[in-house]
Design a protein around this motif. Structure first.
Motif, PDB file in Angstrom:
ATOM      1  N   GLN A 172       0.812  -1.221   0.000  1.00 23.85           N
ATOM      2  CA  GLN A 172       0.000   0.000   0.000  1.00 23.85           C
ATOM      3  C   GLN A 172       0.844   1.269   0.000  1.00 23.85           C
ATOM      4  N   CYS A 173       2.161   1.117  -0.068  1.00 26.88           N
ATOM      5  CA  CYS A 173       3.055   2.258   0.130  1.00 26.88           C
ATOM      6  C   CYS A 173       3.757   2.693  -1.143  1.00 26.88           C
ATOM      7  N   ASN A 174       4.057   3.988  -1.206  1.00 23.82           N
ATOM      8  CA  ASN A 174       4.921   4.551  -2.230  1.00 23.82           C
ATOM      9  C   ASN A 174       6.381   4.205  -1.913  1.00 23.82           C
ATOM     10  N   PRO A 175       7.312   4.506  -2.828  1.00 25.42           N
ATOM     11  CA  PRO A 175       8.718   4.215  -2.564  1.00 25.42           C
ATOM     12  C   PRO A 175       9.289   4.880  -1.305  1.00 25.42           C
ATOM     13  N   ASN A 176       8.643   5.934  -0.824  1.00 25.48           N
ATOM     14  CA  ASN A 176       9.106   6.587   0.411  1.00 25.48           C
ATOM     15  C   ASN A 176       8.590   5.890   1.670  1.00 25.48           C
ATOM     16  N   GLY A 177       7.810   4.834   1.497  1.00 23.82           N
ATOM     17  CA  GLY A 177       7.311   4.081   2.647  1.00 23.82           C
ATOM     18  C   GLY A 177       6.015   4.597   3.230  1.00 23.82           C
ATOM     19  N   TYR A 178       5.455   5.649   2.655  1.00 24.83           N
ATOM     20  CA  TYR A 178       4.204   6.216   3.158  1.00 24.83           C
ATOM     21  C   TYR A 178       3.022   5.758   2.304  1.00 24.83           C
ATOM     22  N   LEU A 179       1.866   5.714   2.929  1.00 29.11           N
ATOM     23  CA  LEU A 179       0.652   5.216   2.292  1.00 29.11           C
ATOM     24  C   LEU A 179       0.346   5.979   1.012  1.00 29.11           C
ATOM     25  N   LYS A 180       0.010   5.251  -0.040  1.00 30.04           N
ATOM     26  CA  LYS A 180      -0.429   5.867  -1.285  1.00 30.04           C
ATOM     27  C   LYS A 180      -1.793   6.529  -1.081  1.00 30.04           C
ATOM     28  N   TYR A 181      -2.029   7.619  -1.806  1.00 29.26           N
ATOM     29  CA  TYR A 181      -3.320   8.297  -1.714  1.00 29.26           C
ATOM     30  C   TYR A 181      -4.445   7.391  -2.214  1.00 29.26           C
ATOM     31  N   THR A 182      -4.153   6.585  -3.226  1.00 22.53           N
ATOM     32  CA  THR A 182      -5.168   5.667  -3.734  1.00 22.53           C
ATOM     33  C   THR A 182      -5.520   4.610  -2.698  1.00 22.53           C
ATOM     34  N   ASP A 183      -4.517   4.099  -1.991  1.00 19.23           N
ATOM     35  CA  ASP A 183      -4.803   3.090  -0.973  1.00 19.23           C
ATOM     36  C   ASP A 183      -5.472   3.701   0.251  1.00 19.23           C
ATOM     37  N   LEU A 184      -5.209   4.961   0.527  1.00 23.99           N
ATOM     38  CA  LEU A 184      -5.958   5.666   1.557  1.00 23.99           C
ATOM     39  C   LEU A 184      -7.441   5.674   1.203  1.00 23.99           C
ATOM     40  N   CYS A 185      -7.748   5.993  -0.044  1.00 19.62           N
ATOM     41  CA  CYS A 185      -9.148   5.992  -0.484  1.00 19.62           C
ATOM     42  C   CYS A 185      -9.760   4.601  -0.381  1.00 19.62           C
ATOM     43  N   ASN A 186      -8.977   3.580  -0.724  1.00 17.72           N
ATOM     44  CA  ASN A 186      -9.475   2.213  -0.595  1.00 17.72           C
ATOM     45  C   ASN A 186      -9.817   1.873   0.854  1.00 17.72           C
ATOM     46  N   LEU A 187      -8.941   2.254   1.788  1.00 15.63           N
ATOM     47  CA  LEU A 187      -9.189   1.962   3.198  1.00 15.63           C
ATOM     48  C   LEU A 187     -10.420   2.706   3.708  1.00 15.63           C
ATOM     49  N   ILE A 188     -10.584   3.937   3.264  1.00 13.80           N
ATOM     50  CA  ILE A 188     -11.772   4.704   3.644  1.00 13.80           C
ATOM     51  C   ILE A 188     -13.035   3.978   3.177  1.00 13.80           C
ATOM     52  N   GLN A 189     -13.021   3.504   1.935  1.00  9.17           N
ATOM     53  CA  GLN A 189     -14.203   2.840   1.400  1.00  9.17           C
ATOM     54  C   GLN A 189     -14.441   1.470   2.042  1.00  9.17           C
ATOM     55  N   LEU A 190     -13.373   0.754   2.338  1.00  9.62           N
ATOM     56  CA  LEU A 190     -13.525  -0.538   3.001  1.00  9.62           C
ATOM     57  C   LEU A 190     -14.126  -0.365   4.399  1.00  9.62           C
ATOM     58  N   THR A 191     -13.746   0.703   5.077  1.00 10.92           N
ATOM     59  CA  THR A 191     -14.308   0.971   6.404  1.00 10.92           C
ATOM     60  C   THR A 191     -15.782   1.338   6.295  1.00 10.92           C
ATOM     61  N   ALA A 192     -16.112   2.174   5.313  1.00  7.94           N
ATOM     62  CA  ALA A 192     -17.517   2.526   5.081  1.00  7.94           C
ATOM     63  C   ALA A 192     -18.337   1.274   4.745  1.00  7.94           C
ATOM     64  N   ALA A 193     -17.756   0.398   3.939  1.00 12.43           N
ATOM     65  CA  ALA A 193     -18.455  -0.835   3.567  1.00 12.43           C
ATOM     66  C   ALA A 193     -18.675  -1.736   4.775  1.00 12.43           C
ATOM     67  N   ALA A 194     -17.669  -1.805   5.652  1.00  9.04           N
ATOM     68  CA  ALA A 194     -17.808  -2.623   6.862  1.00  9.04           C
ATOM     69  C   ALA A 194     -18.937  -2.100   7.742  1.00  9.04           C
ATOM     70  N   HIS A 195     -19.047  -0.777   7.857  1.00  9.15           N
ATOM     71  CA  HIS A 195     -20.114  -0.178   8.653  1.00  9.15           C
ATOM     72  C   HIS A 195     -21.485  -0.473   8.034  1.00  9.15           C
ATOM     73  N   SER A 196     -21.564  -0.367   6.707  1.00  7.28           N
ATOM     74  CA  SER A 196     -22.820  -0.660   6.018  1.00  7.28           C
ATOM     75  C   SER A 196     -23.229  -2.119   6.208  1.00  7.28           C
ATOM     76  N   GLU A 197     -22.251  -3.009   6.193  1.00  9.84           N
ATOM     77  CA  GLU A 197     -22.555  -4.429   6.364  1.00  9.84           C
ATOM     78  C   GLU A 197     -23.108  -4.708   7.756  1.00  9.84           C
ATOM     79  N   LEU A 198     -22.481  -4.138   8.773  1.00 10.61           N
ATOM     80  CA  LEU A 198     -22.984  -4.330  10.134  1.00 10.61           C
ATOM     81  C   LEU A 198     -24.388  -3.756  10.290  1.00 10.61           C
ATOM     82  N   GLY A 199     -24.660  -2.683   9.545  1.00 15.16           N
ATOM     83  CA  GLY A 199     -25.964  -2.020   9.652  1.00 15.16           C
ATOM     84  C   GLY A 199     -27.026  -2.546   8.708  1.00 15.16           C
ATOM     85  N   GLY A 200     -26.706  -3.618   7.954  1.00 19.24           N
ATOM     86  CA  GLY A 200     -27.720  -4.232   7.106  1.00 19.24           C
ATOM     87  C   GLY A 200     -28.002  -3.513   5.808  1.00 19.24           C
TER      88      GLY A 200
END
Length: 246
Positions: free
Chosen positions: A21-49
């Motif tokens: 998930q990291c760029n060559p500098n070892g920090y999180l890619k902006y695209t993978d940040l967006c993926n994590l945000i969406q995965l968290t939103a999806a997890a919340h939606s799943e728990l909420g039906g």
């Protein structure tokens, strides 16, 4: 699925940043940040039906319409971050969801996202057909300093590339995944701006969906403090991105 016994109106989920998930500098890619945000939103939606699986019983899905991210700093490889998410508004076919990223008990990133209920057969928005009254709304609890907006595009955008949509660009809704738009544009940002973490905010407007074999044009306008991109198909704009720099 029924509403989970573990459902709460505010979800906190931990993620460890891995090297893919990291760029060559070892920090999180902006695209993978967006993926994590969406995965968290999806997890919340799943728990909420109201997950993708739940909604597909009615040929529905949540699709992202707008997204704003404000960044103080990025997490790096092996950091464990906590992503908190809650809903500001949820009615009919629309929802505004807030997300914050916390590292070592400090908020380092805030995001506001605007979602629309989309009928995956007729390919248009419609009212959600699942119950939502169990979600507590937090209208005043904002995750960003600036709210979502319609991005005003500069007149002097310059064509920088053309692209045909391929299978790897598509997601489970059978259109170009929203993170792909960002990825296409970031390839044309000066690498030092990314590697030196000069990006302070990213805002995206998703206007029209793109499908397999669509042929698109990528355009850019840039000055010292801001970069704008548009992605268009047959002169109609499908996506707008605004990047604000340090």
């Amino acid at each position: 699925m029924p509403i989970s016994n573990e459902f709460t109106s505010v979800l906190s989920k931990d993620w460890e940043i891995n090297f893919t998930q990291c760029n060559p500098n070892g920090y999180l890619k902006y695209t993978d940040l967006c993926n994590l945000i969406q995965l968290t939103a999806a997890a919340h939606s799943e728990l909420g039906g109201i997950s993708f699986s739940d909604m597909q019983a009615f040929n529905q899905a949540w699709v992202l319409s707008r997204m704003r991210i404000e960044i103080t700093e990025l997490p790096k490889w092996k950091d464990v971050i906590t992503i908190n998410t809650w809903i500001n508004s949820l009615e009919n076919s629309r929802s505004i969801r807030a997300i914050e990223v916390v590292l070592n008990e400090r908020k380092i990133i805030g995001s506001e996202t605007f979602w629309v209920v989309f009928n995956t057969k007729v390919r248009r928005p419609e009212e959600l057909k699942l119950p939502i009254s169990h979600f507590e709304l937090f209208q005043e609890r904002k995750a960003t300093d600036i709210s979502l907006s319609k991005i005003i595009v500069e007149d002097s955008v310059e064509k920088i590339n053309e692209k045909e949509v391929v299978l790897s660009d598509l997601d489970i809704v059978n259109h170009v995944n929203n993170v792909k738009y960002l990825e296409w544009c970031l390839d044309y940002v000066t690498p030092e701006l990314i590697l030196n973490q000069k990006i302070k905010s990213i805002e995206m407007n998703f206007l029209k969906e793109l499908s397999l074999k669509d042929f698109v044009q990528i355009n850019r306008h840039e000055n010292a403090k801001r970069i704008q991109f548009t992605i268009s198909k047959e002169t109609k704009t499908s996506f707008v991105l605004e990047i604000n720099l340090e």
